[in-house]
Design a protein around this motif. Structure first.
Motif, PDB file in Angstrom:
ATOM      1  N   VAL A 131       0.843  -1.201   0.000  1.00 17.54           N
ATOM      2  CA  VAL A 131       0.000   0.000   0.000  1.00 17.54           C
ATOM      3  C   VAL A 131       0.880   1.253   0.000  1.00 17.54           C
ATOM      4  N   THR A 132       1.892   1.267   0.850  1.00 17.00           N
ATOM      5  CA  THR A 132       2.792   2.423   0.916  1.00 17.00           C
ATOM      6  C   THR A 132       3.453   2.668  -0.435  1.00 17.00           C
ATOM      7  N   THR A 133       3.971   1.611  -1.056  1.00 14.37           N
ATOM      8  CA  THR A 133       4.648   1.740  -2.352  1.00 14.37           C
ATOM      9  C   THR A 133       3.687   2.205  -3.435  1.00 14.37           C
ATOM     10  N   ALA A 134       2.478   1.668  -3.440  1.00 14.73           N
ATOM     11  CA  ALA A 134       1.496   2.047  -4.461  1.00 14.73           C
ATOM     12  C   ALA A 134       1.084   3.514  -4.324  1.00 14.73           C
ATOM     13  N   VAL A 135       0.889   3.980  -3.115  1.00 15.36           N
ATOM     14  CA  VAL A 135       0.536   5.393  -2.892  1.00 15.36           C
ATOM     15  C   VAL A 135       1.675   6.289  -3.351  1.00 15.36           C
ATOM     16  N   ARG A 136       2.905   5.909  -3.046  1.00 19.00           N
ATOM     17  CA  ARG A 136       4.063   6.714  -3.462  1.00 19.00           C
ATOM     18  C   ARG A 136       4.117   6.821  -4.992  1.00 19.00           C
ATOM     19  N   ARG A 137       3.882   5.715  -5.675  1.00 20.08           N
ATOM     20  CA  ARG A 137       3.906   5.730  -7.140  1.00 20.08           C
ATOM     21  C   ARG A 137       2.756   6.564  -7.703  1.00 20.08           C
ATOM     22  N   ALA A 138       1.589   6.462  -7.089  1.00 17.99           N
ATOM     23  CA  ALA A 138       0.423   7.197  -7.589  1.00 17.99           C
ATOM     24  C   ALA A 138       0.608   8.703  -7.478  1.00 17.99           C
ATOM     25  N   LEU A 139       1.387   9.157  -6.495  1.00 18.67           N
ATOM     26  CA  LEU A 139       1.567  10.598  -6.267  1.00 18.67           C
ATOM     27  C   LEU A 139       2.671  11.204  -7.130  1.00 18.67           C
ATOM     28  N   LYS A 140       3.468  10.395  -7.800  1.00 19.77           N
ATOM     29  CA  LYS A 140       4.590  10.931  -8.572  1.00 19.77           C
ATOM     30  C   LYS A 140       4.158  11.909  -9.664  1.00 19.77           C
ATOM     31  N   PRO A 141       3.123  11.589 -10.478  1.00 16.20           N
ATOM     32  CA  PRO A 141       2.704  12.567 -11.501  1.00 16.20           C
ATOM     33  C   PRO A 141       2.235  13.888 -10.889  1.00 16.20           C
ATOM     34  N   TYR A 142       1.527  13.810  -9.757  1.00 17.09           N
ATOM     35  CA  TYR A 142       1.065  15.020  -9.084  1.00 17.09           C
ATOM     36  C   TYR A 142       2.264  15.839  -8.609  1.00 17.09           C
ATOM     37  N   ASP A 143       3.244  15.175  -8.015  1.00 18.34           N
ATOM     38  CA  ASP A 143       4.434  15.863  -7.517  1.00 18.34           C
ATOM     39  C   ASP A 143       5.134  16.624  -8.642  1.00 18.34           C
ATOM     40  N   GLU A 144       5.311  15.961  -9.785  1.00 16.33           N
ATOM     41  CA  GLU A 144       6.018  16.586 -10.904  1.00 16.33           C
ATOM     42  C   GLU A 144       5.243  17.770 -11.454  1.00 16.33           C
ATOM     43  N   GLY A 145       3.911  17.649 -11.504  1.00 17.76           N
ATOM     44  CA  GLY A 145       3.092  18.727 -12.044  1.00 17.76           C
ATOM     45  C   GLY A 145       2.948  19.913 -11.109  1.00 17.76           C
ATOM     46  N   GLN A 146       2.975  19.660  -9.803  1.00 18.67           N
ATOM     47  CA  GLN A 146       2.738  20.715  -8.818  1.00 18.67           C
ATOM     48  C   GLN A 146       4.016  21.252  -8.167  1.00 18.67           C
ATOM     49  N   GLY A 147       5.164  20.672  -8.496  1.00 16.86           N
ATOM     50  CA  GLY A 147       6.416  21.141  -7.917  1.00 16.86           C
ATOM     51  C   GLY A 147       6.539  20.844  -6.431  1.00 16.86           C
ATOM     52  N   VAL A 148       6.066  19.663  -6.017  1.00 17.77           N
ATOM     53  CA  VAL A 148       6.158  19.259  -4.615  1.00 17.77           C
ATOM     54  C   VAL A 148       6.850  17.906  -4.531  1.00 17.77           C
ATOM     55  N   ARG A 149       7.180  17.492  -3.311  1.00 19.57           N
ATOM     56  CA  ARG A 149       7.714  16.152  -3.095  1.00 19.57           C
ATOM     57  C   ARG A 149       6.923  15.499  -1.976  1.00 19.57           C
ATOM     58  N   SER A 150       6.440  14.292  -2.250  1.00 19.52           N
ATOM     59  CA  SER A 150       5.619  13.561  -1.279  1.00 19.52           C
ATOM     60  C   SER A 150       6.463  12.560  -0.519  1.00 19.52           C
ATOM     61  N   PHE A 151       6.265  12.527   0.790  1.00 19.26           N
ATOM     62  CA  PHE A 151       6.874  11.534   1.669  1.00 19.26           C
ATOM     63  C   PHE A 151       5.739  10.693   2.229  1.00 19.26           C
ATOM     64  N   VAL A 152       5.818   9.387   2.025  1.00 16.81           N
ATOM     65  CA  VAL A 152       4.721   8.482   2.383  1.00 16.81           C
ATOM     66  C   VAL A 152       5.161   7.580   3.531  1.00 16.81           C
ATOM     67  N   GLY A 153       4.361   7.567   4.586  1.00 14.72           N
ATOM     68  CA  GLY A 153       4.650   6.721   5.732  1.00 14.72           C
ATOM     69  C   GLY A 153       4.093   5.320   5.557  1.00 14.72           C
ATOM     70  N   GLN A 154       4.467   4.424   6.444  1.00 16.54           N
ATOM     71  CA  GLN A 154       3.997   3.046   6.387  1.00 16.54           C
ATOM     72  C   GLN A 154       2.504   2.965   6.699  1.00 16.54           C
ATOM     73  N   ALA A 155       1.785   2.219   5.863  1.00 14.25           N
ATOM     74  CA  ALA A 155       0.331   2.068   6.038  1.00 14.25           C
ATOM     75  C   ALA A 155       0.015   1.146   7.209  1.00 14.25           C
ATOM     76  N   ARG A 156      -1.101   1.431   7.851  1.00 11.74           N
ATOM     77  CA  ARG A 156      -1.603   0.597   8.929  1.00 11.74           C
ATOM     78  C   ARG A 156      -3.120   0.440   8.793  1.00 11.74           C
ATOM     79  N   PRO A 157      -3.667  -0.694   9.264  1.00 12.49           N
ATOM     80  CA  PRO A 157      -5.117  -0.909   9.143  1.00 12.49           C
ATOM     81  C   PRO A 157      -5.901  -0.056  10.143  1.00 12.49           C
ATOM     82  N   VAL A 158      -6.895   0.655   9.641  1.00 10.91           N
ATOM     83  CA  VAL A 158      -7.842   1.395  10.472  1.00 10.91           C
ATOM     84  C   VAL A 158      -9.230   1.099   9.915  1.00 10.91           C
TER      85      VAL A 158
END
Length: 573
Positions: A100-127
Motif C-alpha cells: 500500500v505504501t509503495t502504491a501510494v508513493r507511485r500514484a503521487l509521482k505525476p502530481y508531484d512533478e506537475g505541482q512542484g512538490v515532493r511527497s513523503f509516504v509513511g507506512q500504512a496501517r489498518p484502520v
C-alpha cells in the motif's frame, strides 16, 4: 474511514510544520491520508482520501487497488522463509502494508512533478475497513535551498539502514513514523493532548538517524554508532581550559583520497570522548583528524586530486564550545549548537534583509544596503559578541552618548575595521548611508515588554534602546553563544493577492476544509489589514457556532488584530 480522520490529518500537518520550523525552515507542509480498502472488507469505496474536498482529486488514485495487488504479488518477501512461525504468520500482513505504501508513493509521482512538490509516504496501517498511509508534501524548492546528498543506486538500502540523504528527509520520516505508530492506537486523532512526540524531540531523533549516513557511506561494514551524541559530547569538553576547534574527517581509513601525515599505532576509540577531544588539539588549519564511525586513526588531509563530487568523505568542523557542523565537500548538512540540531540556513535571506533596510531607511542606496549585508554576515561569523546599530540620527546620538562611547570621524566601515571595532565592548553606531560615527557605545533606554530574561545583556540593551526612541533605528546583535538577532525583526514582503485569496478561502470554508487556509493566515498575522482581520474573525465566529458532531474536535485560532507596526510598504502587488 473513521470519525477522527480530519483531526488526525491536521495533527500530522501541524507537527510537520513545527518540526521544520525548529530546523529553521518556514514552509507550508501539507498532509493527507490515503486509505485503500482491505481485502475481504465490504466498504463500497475502494479508495478514500482525507481531506475529501481538498486539492488532491480522487482520480489521482484510480487503479490504486489493482496496483497494490500487483506489487503484493511481486513483493520481495514472497520467496522469503523465516525460521519462526509468528514471522511466517505475519509476513502477508507486512507485505500488504508495504505494498500500500509503495502504491501510494507511485500514484503521487505525476502530481508531484506537475505541482512542484515532493511527497513523503509513511507506512500504512489498518484502520477499520482501510489500510491508511499518511503523506506529507513539501515544496520541491526546499531541496534547492537545502540540497541533499546526491541519489545513489543503493538509496533504498541506505534508508533502510538508518541513513538519509538530508536532515529534512530524516525529520519528515520521523514525523511519519510517529503518525504510523499513532494509527495503531484506537481512534487515532481523538486525543486532544496529542498522540505524537513534540517537535523538538522529533528533531533530535531525526538528527541521530541522519548521523548514521556518514557511517553507512564510508564503511564496508557499518556498526551502530551514535555519532550525533558522541560529537556533542566531544564538542562540549575543554582541554586544559581551551575550547575544541578543529576538523575531523569521516572517511574509510583506506580511502585513496586521504593522505596521512601522522598515524596512531593504536587507533583512538571515538566512544572515548575525552581521548578524542585530547587528540583534536592536534588538528589545525592544514591537517585534520582521520576517523570513521568507530576510531580516530591519525592526522591527515584530503589530497588535491580528490574528486570534489565524491560523497564518501565527510568533515566535522568543531567551530566553538558545543558548536559543530557536518559537511560533505562544500555542502553543509547539519549544524549543532548546544546539542540542538538545525539546518545550515542563512540567518536571514539577503533579499529580505535589503528590502527591510529600504523600508526602514528610504534614504539608503542599493550599494549601501549591499555593504550592510556584507557587514551583517561578517558580524554573524565572528567568534566574539558584537552589536551594530543603524540609526537615522546616528550623528546626533554619537554626540549625546559621547560620555559612554568613543566618537570617531565618520567613515565607511569595512569588514576588517568591523572586526577590530568589535574587540571592545559596546555598540558600533552607523547611519543609513553606511558611515560609522562611534564605537564602544554603551546604549541607554527604558525596559519594555520586548525585553526578556532568557536573553543576554546585549540583546536586552538593543531592545531598550530601539524601543525607547521615535527615530527609526535597527540593531544587529551577535551574542557570545553565536546566536544572531535583528531588532526590529526583519520581515519579508508579502503578496497582497495571496493574502486576499486566503482570506476569501477562509470566509467561504466549511468545518471540513478551513484548516489549511486558517493556518496559513495565522502564520502571517502581521500583514493583515483591519478589514481582513474583521472578515477572518467573522469566519471564526461562524465556524465556532456551527453544530458539532459527537466527539468532533475543532482547532480554531485566537482572534486576529492589526499589528501596530504594519503598513502597506510590507505588501507587494
Amino acid at each position: 474511514m473513521w470519525g477522527y480522520q480530519p483531526h488526525f490529518r491536521h495533527s500530522i500537518e501541524y507537527l510537520a510544520r513545527e518540526v521544520l520550523k525548529v530546523l529553521g525552515v518556514s514552509v507550508d507542509a501539507m498532509a493527507l491520508l490515503v486509505g485503500v480498502r482491505r481485502p475481504g472488507h465490504a466498504n463500497r469505496n475502494p479508495v478514500c482520501i482525507e481531506p475529501e474536498d481538498g486539492q488532491w482529486p480522487l482520480a489521482l488514485f484510480d487503479g490504486l487497488v489493482d496496483s497494490v495487488d500487483d506489487i503484493y504479488s511481486r513483493h520481495h518477501l514472497q520467496n522469503m522463509f523465516f525460521g519462526d512461525e509468528p514471522s511466517m504468520r505475519d509476513k502477508p500482513e507486512w507485505m500488504r502494508r508495504d505494498s500500500v505504501t509503495t502504491a501510494v508513493r507511485r500514484a503521487l509521482k505525476p502530481y508531484d512533478e506537475g505541482q512542484g512538490v515532493r511527497s513523503f509516504v509513511g507506512q500504512a496501517r489498518p484502520v477499520g475497513d482501510f489500510y491508511v498511509a499518511p503523506v506529507i508534501q513539501v515544496p520541491e524548492a526546499l531541496f534547492r535551498k537545502f540540497p541533499p546528498l546526491k541519489e545513489r543506486a543503493l538509496r533504498d538500502e541506505l534508508e533502510r539502514g538508518g541513513g538519509f540523504s538530508s536532515l529534512i528527509h530524516a525529520a519528515l520520516a520521523t514525523v511519519l513514523d510517529e503518525a504510523t505508530s499513532a494509527l495503531q492506537r484506537p481512534d487515532p486523532g481523538c486525543s486532544v493532548g496529542g498522540e505524537m512526540r513534540r517537535a523538538d524531540e522529533i528533531v533530535r531523533l531525526a538528527a541521530k538517524a541522519f548521523m548514521h549516513t556518514p557511517g553507512l557511506a564510508i564503511s564496508d561494514r557499518y556498526a551502530y554508532s551514535d555519532l550525533f551524541d558522541r560529537l556533542n559530547v566531544i564538542s562540549s569538553l575543554l582541554y586544559e581550559g581551551t575550547r575544541g576547534v578543529g576538523r575531523l574527517l569521516l572517511a574509510n581509513p583506506k580511502h585513496p583520497g586521504v593522505e596521512y601525515l601522522l598515524r596512531f599505532r593504536t587507533p583512538v576509540r571515538i566512544h572515548d570522548p575525552r581521548w578524542t577531544r585530547k587528540v583534536l588539539q592536534l588538528a589545525g588549519s592544514s591537517a585534520a583528524l582521520i576517523a570513521d564511525a568507530d576510531h580516530v586513526y591519525g592526522l591527515g588531509r584530503i589530497l588535491p586530486s580528490h574528486d570534489p563530487e565524491d560523497q564518501s568523505v565527510f568533515a566535522v568542523d568543531f567551530l566553538d564550545h558545543y558548536n559543530w557542523e557536518l559537511r560533505c565537500g562544500e555542502l553543509v548538512l547539519l549544524r549543532s549548537l548546544y546539542g540542538e540540531p538545525t539546518l545550515p540556513s542563512e540567518i536571514i535571506e539577503a533579499d529580505a534583509f535589503k528590502s527591510n533596510l529600504a523600508l526602514m531607511f528610504p534614504t539608503s542606496t542599493e550599494a549601501t544596503r549591499a555593504r550592510f549585508w556584507q557587514l551583517f554576515n561578517a558580524a554573524a561569523r565572528q567568534k566574539m559578541g558584537s552589536m551594530i546599530v543603524i540609526a537615522e540620527d546616528a550623528e546626533l546620538e554619537a554626540l549625546r552618548l559621547e560620555a559612554q562611547g568613543t566618537n570617531i570621524q565618520p567613515l565607511e566601515l569595512s569588514v576588517e575595521l568591523l572586526r577590530q571595532a568589535s574587540a571592545i565592548d559596546g555598540s558600533i553606531l552607523m547611519d543609513p548611508q553606511g558611515y560609522c560615527h562611534a564605537i564602544g557605545v554603551i546604549l541607554d533606554g527604558v525596559a519594555n515588554d520586548q525585553c526578556t530574561p532568557s536573553r543576554g545583556s546585549r540583546f536586552n540593551s538593543a531592545v531598550r534602546y530601539i524601543r525607547s526612541g521615535t527615530v527609526r533605528r535597527l540593531a544587529i546583535v551577535v551574542s557570545e553563544d553565536r546566536t544572531v538577532d535583528i531588532f526590529p525583526p526583519v520581515r519579508r514582503r508579502q503578496s497582497r493577492k495571496e493574502l486576499d485569496d486566503y482570506v476569501r478561502a477562509v470566509t467561504a470554508a466549511s468545518v471540513h476544509d478551513y484548516h489549511a487556509s486558517m493556518n496559513w493566515l495565522d502564520s502571517r498575522r502581521f500583514y493583515l489589514s483591519a478589514q481582513q482581520c474583521t472578515d477572518i474573525n467573522a469566519a471564526l465566529a461562524r465556524l465556532e457556532a456551527l453544530p458539532q458532531d459527537v466527539g468532533e474536535i475543532r482547532f480554531l485560532c485566537s482572534l486576529f488584530r492589526v499589528d501596530p507596526e504594519f503598513d502597506d510598504s510590507y505588501l507587494i502587488d
